[in-house]
Design a protein around this motif. Structure first.
Motif, short mmCIF file in Angstrom:
data_model
loop_
_atom_site.label_atom_id
_atom_site.label_comp_id
_atom_site.label_asym_id
_atom_site.label_seq_id
_atom_site.Cartn_x
_atom_site.Cartn_y
_atom_site.Cartn_z
N GLU A 281 -5.69 4.21 -6.57
CA GLU A 281 -4.58 3.30 -6.90
C GLU A 281 -3.46 3.51 -5.89
O GLU A 281 -3.10 4.64 -5.58
CB GLU A 281 -4.07 3.56 -8.32
N LEU A 282 -2.90 2.39 -5.40
CA LEU A 282 -1.82 2.46 -4.40
C LEU A 282 -0.49 1.99 -4.97
O LEU A 282 0.55 2.61 -4.76
CB LEU A 282 -2.17 1.62 -3.17
N ALA A 283 -0.50 0.84 -5.66
CA ALA A 283 0.73 0.24 -6.17
C ALA A 283 0.36 -0.83 -7.18
O ALA A 283 -0.82 -1.20 -7.30
CB ALA A 283 1.53 -0.37 -5.03
N LEU A 305 -3.36 -0.49 7.19
CA LEU A 305 -2.96 0.12 8.46
C LEU A 305 -2.29 1.47 8.22
O LEU A 305 -2.52 2.43 8.96
CB LEU A 305 -2.02 -0.82 9.22
N ALA A 306 -1.45 1.54 7.19
CA ALA A 306 -0.77 2.81 6.88
C ALA A 306 -1.78 3.88 6.46
O ALA A 306 -1.70 5.04 6.89
CB ALA A 306 0.26 2.59 5.78
N ARG A 307 -2.74 3.48 5.65
CA ARG A 307 -3.77 4.44 5.20
C ARG A 307 -4.64 4.88 6.38
O ARG A 307 -5.06 6.04 6.44
CB ARG A 307 -4.63 3.81 4.10
N LYS A 314 1.32 7.44 -2.54
CA LYS A 314 2.68 7.29 -3.09
C LYS A 314 3.61 6.59 -2.10
O LYS A 314 4.48 5.79 -2.49
CB LYS A 314 3.25 8.67 -3.46
N ALA A 315 3.42 6.84 -0.80
CA ALA A 315 4.26 6.20 0.21
C ALA A 315 4.01 4.69 0.27
O ALA A 315 4.94 3.92 0.56
CB ALA A 315 4.01 6.83 1.58
N VAL A 316 2.78 4.27 -0.01
CA VAL A 316 2.49 2.83 -0.05
C VAL A 316 3.32 2.18 -1.15
O VAL A 316 4.01 1.17 -0.92
CB VAL A 316 0.98 2.57 -0.26
N ARG A 321 8.07 -1.06 -2.64
CA ARG A 321 9.24 -1.23 -3.50
C ARG A 321 10.52 -1.34 -2.69
O ARG A 321 11.46 -2.05 -3.08
CB ARG A 321 9.35 -0.06 -4.49
N ALA A 322 10.56 -0.66 -1.55
CA ALA A 322 11.78 -0.66 -0.71
C ALA A 322 11.88 -1.93 0.15
O ALA A 322 12.97 -2.25 0.64
CB ALA A 322 11.77 0.57 0.21
N PHE A 323 10.78 -2.64 0.32
CA PHE A 323 10.76 -3.81 1.21
C PHE A 323 11.55 -4.98 0.62
O PHE A 323 11.39 -5.33 -0.54
CB PHE A 323 9.32 -4.24 1.47
#
Length: 474
Positions: A281-283, A305-307, A314-316, A321-323
């Protein structure tokens, strides 16, 4: 110049094609490295003369009003990305065996030995949003990064500036990719492919081939859109490093080596220990802003790409959420009398408008502008079930009206034959008259804006201002 890094620029005769956002910094930077720089430019207007004076004061030669002739002794041409490949200057350069680089190629060649790797994104639509999401995810993982390239920080500044980066999130247009033959990204994504800029590339095949260059030499992951087979075909054709994987993203449940959506959760079945049997699970879908289908696809591509770069799950979530999306990208303006008003002025082609229209159930559609050679049959056919009504404006509105008459004759159409400053307010008032509570009035023009507005930002601002006037009178 050949391939590989160019370390000694002293005395090299470099021709820079085009003043502008990439040409001027490239000329200054090359001059600073010791090259003998000549800038050529087609235009010779007041703005060009002012820019030329600034460069000439530094000792750079500028030739205005003649962008066709190759200066004698040229050893390398560095071009602004928008210059078409069939320009006489480039024909002369090729005939003389002179390399032609874009600003991206130049930045790539100027990277130091310990330079930050690039995570690169292209596609007809969604590039900027995906790169911004990617940058937020990387930041949430504690990495030093920036969104660069076709947006934000210029690649030359990022490569040569004081700031040290761990990784760069790079947006690349088809023009930039055409002129970047030696670019080799860590991982890259092609989000989608639809006809665009065909007047520049010459054909859909040439356009797709330039987009596909982004995959050349990828080390870890080539990210493609499961729903758009053309993107997967480009992965198959790419020459990548041993061990590089094809990673799909889908709005459905993911197969192994894919990211997708299960019960409102974004999940990863690509970068997990046992991808045959497990998913990470990512988000949540609700973490994506806004949670429209095409934007969820953007989030999945950014996550892939991040993965691929080793970012934890958790960073995903934290990054998504920050975007905050840029203005005029499927931006909710206001609700008035139970009707939602949404500004997607950035939907300047049919592919972007189709994604926007798919996000809402019942729509009063405000559309029209400069079609740039587009046809609207497919867009109307796919979107007809979502339309309560349409309000058309702009130079090529007749093309959309004809497509609606053929493929959605039951949809009421208001044809607004005016181009004055009050035209947008009139369009919004007509849309309000046609809308019912629960509907969405959607500005998704499927056309460029320059027939009536300076740019899509001004068009979106005019829409938002008109909606505020409605609200004030409600």
């Amino acid at each position: 110049m050949g391939s590989g890094q160019v370390t000694d620029w002293q005395g090299k005769n470099v021709t820079v094609a085009g003043l502008g956002v990439s040409g001027i910094p490239a000329a200054k930077m090359l001059h600073g490295l010791g090259a003998k720089v000549t800038v050529v430019n087609d235009g010779d207007d007041a703005r060009a003369r002012a820019q030329a004076a600034e460069l000439e004061a530094l000792g750079i030669t500028v030739r205005l009003g003649d962008g066709a002739t190759l200066p004698e002794g040229t050893e390398l041409v560095v071009t602004a990305p928008g210059w078409k490949p069939d320009k006489p200057l480039f024909t002369a350069a090729r005939d003389a065996g002179v390399d032609i680089w874009g600003d991206v190629e130049l930045a790539w060649r100027l990277r130091g030995p310990d330079a930050a790797p690039w995570l690169a994104v292209t596609g007809t639509n969604g590039k900027t949003t995906t790169v911004q999401m990617l940058a937020e995810i990387l930041k949430a993982a504690g990495l030093r990064t920036a969104a660069v390239g076709n947006i934000g920080v210029s690649l030359l500044d990022a490569v040569l500036g004081e700031e040290q980066y761990d990784v760069l999130a790079v947006e690349l247009s088809s023009y930039q990719l055409h002129w970047a033959p030696s670019l080799r990204a860590h991982s890259a994504a092609v989000l989608n492919l639809a006809p665009d800029h065909l007047d520049w590339h010459g054909s859909m095949e040439a356009y797709a081939a330039d987009k596909g260059r982004i995959y050349e030499g990828n080390r870890v992951a080539c990210v493609y859109n499961v729903a758009d087979k053309a993107t997967e075909d480009l992965v198959r054709e790419a020459d990548v490093e041993e061990g590089c994987r094809a990673i799909g993203f889908t709005l459905g449940a993911p197969a192994p080596s894919q990211l997708g959506v299960v019960d409102g959760i974004l999940v990863d079945r690509a970068f997990v220990e046992n991808r045959q049997k497990s998913a990470q699970e990512l988000a949540e879908v609700s973490d994506v802003n806004p949670p429209a289908p095409h934007n969820i696809a953007n989030a999945l591509a950014a996550a892939a790409l991040a993965r691929a770069f080793g970012v934890p799950p958790k960073a995903v979530r934290d990054g998504l959420r920050a975007f905050t999306p840029d203005a005029h990208r499927i931006a909710h303006v206001a609700d008035v009398a139970g009707v939602s008003y949404v500004d997607d002025s950035k939907a300047t082609n049919t592919h972007a408008a189709e994604a926007s229209l798919a996000a809402y159930e019942s729509i009063v559609w405000i559309a029209g502008g400069l079609a740039k050679g587009a046809v609207f049959e497919g867009l109307v056919t796919k979107s007809a079930g979502h339309l309560r009504a349409a309000v058309l404006m702009g130079a090529d509105r007749g093309l959309i009206r004809e497509a609606l008459a053929r493929h959605a004759p039951e949809v009421p159409v208001v044809d607004l034959d005016r181009t004055d400053t009050g035209a947008m307010l009139a369009a919004v008032q007509e849309a309000q008259r046609l809308a019912r509570p629960g509907d969405t009035v959607l500005l998704a023009p499927a056309c460029a804006s320059m027939d009536m507005f300076a740019n899509y930002n001004q068009r979106g601002d005019a829409f938002a201002e008109a909606v505020r006037e409605l609200g004030a009178g409600a």
